[in-house]
Design a protein around this motif. Structure first.
Motif, PDB file in Angstrom:
ATOM      1  N   MET A  24      -2.194  -6.517   4.787  1.00  0.00           N
ATOM      2  CA  MET A  24      -2.195  -5.939   3.439  1.00  0.00           C
ATOM      3  C   MET A  24      -3.611  -5.544   3.054  1.00  0.00           C
ATOM      4  O   MET A  24      -4.561  -6.278   3.310  1.00  0.00           O
ATOM      5  CB  MET A  24      -1.641  -6.956   2.435  1.00  0.00           C
ATOM      6  N   SER A  25      -3.734  -4.403   2.417  1.00  0.00           N
ATOM      7  CA  SER A  25      -5.064  -3.927   2.038  1.00  0.00           C
ATOM      8  C   SER A  25      -5.584  -4.684   0.830  1.00  0.00           C
ATOM      9  O   SER A  25      -4.825  -5.184   0.013  1.00  0.00           O
ATOM     10  CB  SER A  25      -5.028  -2.428   1.738  1.00  0.00           C
ATOM     11  N   THR A  26      -6.905  -4.752   0.716  1.00  0.00           N
ATOM     12  CA  THR A  26      -7.537  -5.424  -0.415  1.00  0.00           C
ATOM     13  C   THR A  26      -7.660  -4.446  -1.578  1.00  0.00           C
ATOM     14  O   THR A  26      -7.591  -3.226  -1.397  1.00  0.00           O
ATOM     15  CB  THR A  26      -8.929  -5.919  -0.023  1.00  0.00           C
ATOM     16  N   PRO A  27      -7.906  -4.967  -2.820  1.00  0.00           N
ATOM     17  CA  PRO A  27      -8.097  -4.075  -3.980  1.00  0.00           C
ATOM     18  C   PRO A  27      -9.203  -3.053  -3.753  1.00  0.00           C
ATOM     19  O   PRO A  27      -9.083  -1.900  -4.145  1.00  0.00           O
ATOM     20  CB  PRO A  27      -8.425  -5.053  -5.106  1.00  0.00           C
ATOM     21  N   VAL A  55       1.973   2.909  -5.708  1.00  0.00           N
ATOM     22  CA  VAL A  55       1.641   1.549  -5.272  1.00  0.00           C
ATOM     23  C   VAL A  55       1.926   1.410  -3.776  1.00  0.00           C
ATOM     24  O   VAL A  55       1.098   0.895  -3.012  1.00  0.00           O
ATOM     25  CB  VAL A  55       2.450   0.503  -6.075  1.00  0.00           C
ATOM     26  N   ARG A  56       3.087   1.895  -3.346  1.00  0.00           N
ATOM     27  CA  ARG A  56       3.449   1.803  -1.932  1.00  0.00           C
ATOM     28  C   ARG A  56       2.516   2.632  -1.055  1.00  0.00           C
ATOM     29  O   ARG A  56       2.276   2.304   0.113  1.00  0.00           O
ATOM     30  CB  ARG A  56       4.902   2.250  -1.725  1.00  0.00           C
ATOM     31  N   ASP A  57       1.996   3.727  -1.616  1.00  0.00           N
ATOM     32  CA  ASP A  57       1.077   4.595  -0.874  1.00  0.00           C
ATOM     33  C   ASP A  57      -0.370   4.131  -1.013  1.00  0.00           C
ATOM     34  O   ASP A  57      -1.291   4.834  -0.600  1.00  0.00           O
ATOM     35  CB  ASP A  57       1.204   6.040  -1.378  1.00  0.00           C
ATOM     36  N   GLN A  58      -0.539   2.940  -1.615  1.00  0.00           N
ATOM     37  CA  GLN A  58      -1.852   2.309  -1.770  1.00  0.00           C
ATOM     38  C   GLN A  58      -2.824   3.109  -2.633  1.00  0.00           C
ATOM     39  O   GLN A  58      -4.037   3.037  -2.466  1.00  0.00           O
ATOM     40  CB  GLN A  58      -2.479   2.023  -0.394  1.00  0.00           C
ATOM     41  N   LEU A  59      -2.262   3.879  -3.574  1.00  0.00           N
ATOM     42  CA  LEU A  59      -3.109   4.590  -4.541  1.00  0.00           C
ATOM     43  C   LEU A  59      -3.330   3.749  -5.791  1.00  0.00           C
ATOM     44  O   LEU A  59      -4.288   3.966  -6.535  1.00  0.00           O
ATOM     45  CB  LEU A  59      -2.455   5.919  -4.930  1.00  0.00           C
TER      46      LEU A  59
END
Length: 380
Positions: free
Chosen positions: A1-4, A102-106
């Motif tokens: 999972m990517s970080t903020p 959110v799912r696209d990490q934007l």
């Protein structure tokens, strides 16, 4: 999972409009759904840019989406431009889009999935609320405001002549130009919408320039029926500058605050204390003219209250969902009359719809009635 921090880096430089385009292209497969969702989602992107000053999708917060909800509320309850169900649908489109972000990490979280963001939305009672001023209602209202001017000149009613002339001009302008309330009157929530000015009115070319729904200036029609009434109103008002509002407010505190900000509280207080037998409003009006400080324009909400009062005084009992003649009902009626006369392109131009499809959709009931009549003619 990517970080903020990784998500922020991923979203940096990606505008809301870019994200909307990606969402429509890669997530929404059905062409019909993509077409339906494009306009409200692009409207959201424009709202973020023009109203909130937000370009990057990663900067969106729940308070920003709440502002969008408030705008939907105003378009439903004050402008009567859209129904509550449409407002709910538009918000649902935005919420689904932001979930994809959110799912696209934007985005880290969906700013629309909060009570804060959703709370201002108008409740949907299941009814589609629309109104068109009927021919009889139009005639009855215009006759009444004209009679009201005569009574004010005679001194037989407790309405001063300036107010009576202004109110008649408001009714005739709504009826004849197809302009939206937000284009003619001020909106306290939008500093760019400060009301129509005399510099926006071209009597020779018979046109007015308004700040349109597109967030750009547009030219609206100005028929002869409006021209005559507005010219008489301008002659009575005698605005000292062209930046004077066409429809000044009668609200005391608003006029006083404008003067305080322009010439100072001490100057205003001193003039009011030395007013002698003159009324306070009379003193404020004099100060506005002496210092060439334009008073505020009447607001959309102020005109909405005015229309409720005039409808009642004129003895009009509208059919349908509203118990008064709404601002947007005048715009719809003008478009309907042009459309029903076979002038669909003129209706599009008068209402300044971006496409003829929008006009056809707005008057689909009128179009279907015409089809029904044609069937009757052929089968008769």
């Amino acid at each position: 999972m990517s970080t903020p921090s990784e998500r922020r880096a991923h979203s940096q430089g990606k505008t809301v409009q870019d994200a909307v385009e990606r969402y429509l292209t890669y997530k929404i497969q059905a062409e019909g759904s993509r077409t339906t969702m494009r306009s409200p989602l692009m409207g959201f992107a424009e709202f973020c840019r023009d109203e909130l000053g937000i370009e990057d999708i990663g900067d969106l917060e729940p308070a920003d989406v709440r502002r969008y909800s408030e705008d939907l509320y105003d378009r439903t309850k004050i402008d009567e431009e859209i129904s509550a169900s449409t407002a709910q649908t538009y918000f649902a489109y935005v919420r689904a889009f932001l979930s994809w972000c959110v799912r696209d990490q934007l985005l880290e979280t969906n700013p629309a999935d909060t009570t804060e963001a959703m709370d201002p939305l108008p409740e949907d009672d299941g009814k589609r609320k629309t109104q068109y001023w009927s021919e009889d209602e139009r005639e009855q209202l215009i006759n009444y405001v004209t009679k009201r001017v005569d009574m004010a000149l005679e001194g037989t009613i407790r309405v001063d002549r300036e107010t009576a002339f202004r109110d008649r001009a408001i009714v005739v302008m709504l009826d004849g130009t197809g302009a939206r309330g937000a284009e003619l009157f001020s909106d306290p929530k939008d500093e760019k919408r400060d009301g129509l000015r005399w510099s926006d009115v071209d009597f020779e070319e018979r046109s007015i320039e308004v700040y349109g729904k597109s967030r750009d200036y547009e030219t609206a029609p100005f028929p002869e029926s409006v021209h005559d009434v507005l010219e008489r109103w301008r002659g009575l008002l005698d605005p000292p500058t062209d930046e004077w509002p066409v429809f000044p407010t009668g609200h005391y505190q608003s006029k006083r605050q404008e003067l305080v900000e322009s010439i100072g509280k001490e100057a205003v207080s001193a003039a009011l204390e030395d007013r002698g037998d003159a009324g306070k409003t009379e003193v404020l009006d004099r100060l506005h003219r002496e210092h060439e400080v334009p008073p505020p324009s009447i607001s959309k909400e102020g005109v909405r209250r005015l229309m409720k009062r005039l409808t009642k005084e004129a003895g009009i009992e509208p059919d349908g969902d509203y118990d008064y003649l709404t601002l947007h009902g005048a715009r719809r009626a003008l478009g309907r009359d042009l459309y029903a006369s076979g002038l669909s392109e003129k209706a599009q131009e008068a209402l300044r719809h971006q496409s003829i499809e929008t006009t056809h959709e707005a008057y689909s009931d009128t179009k279907m009635k015409d089809v029904s009549d044609s069937i009757d003619e052929v089968r008769d």
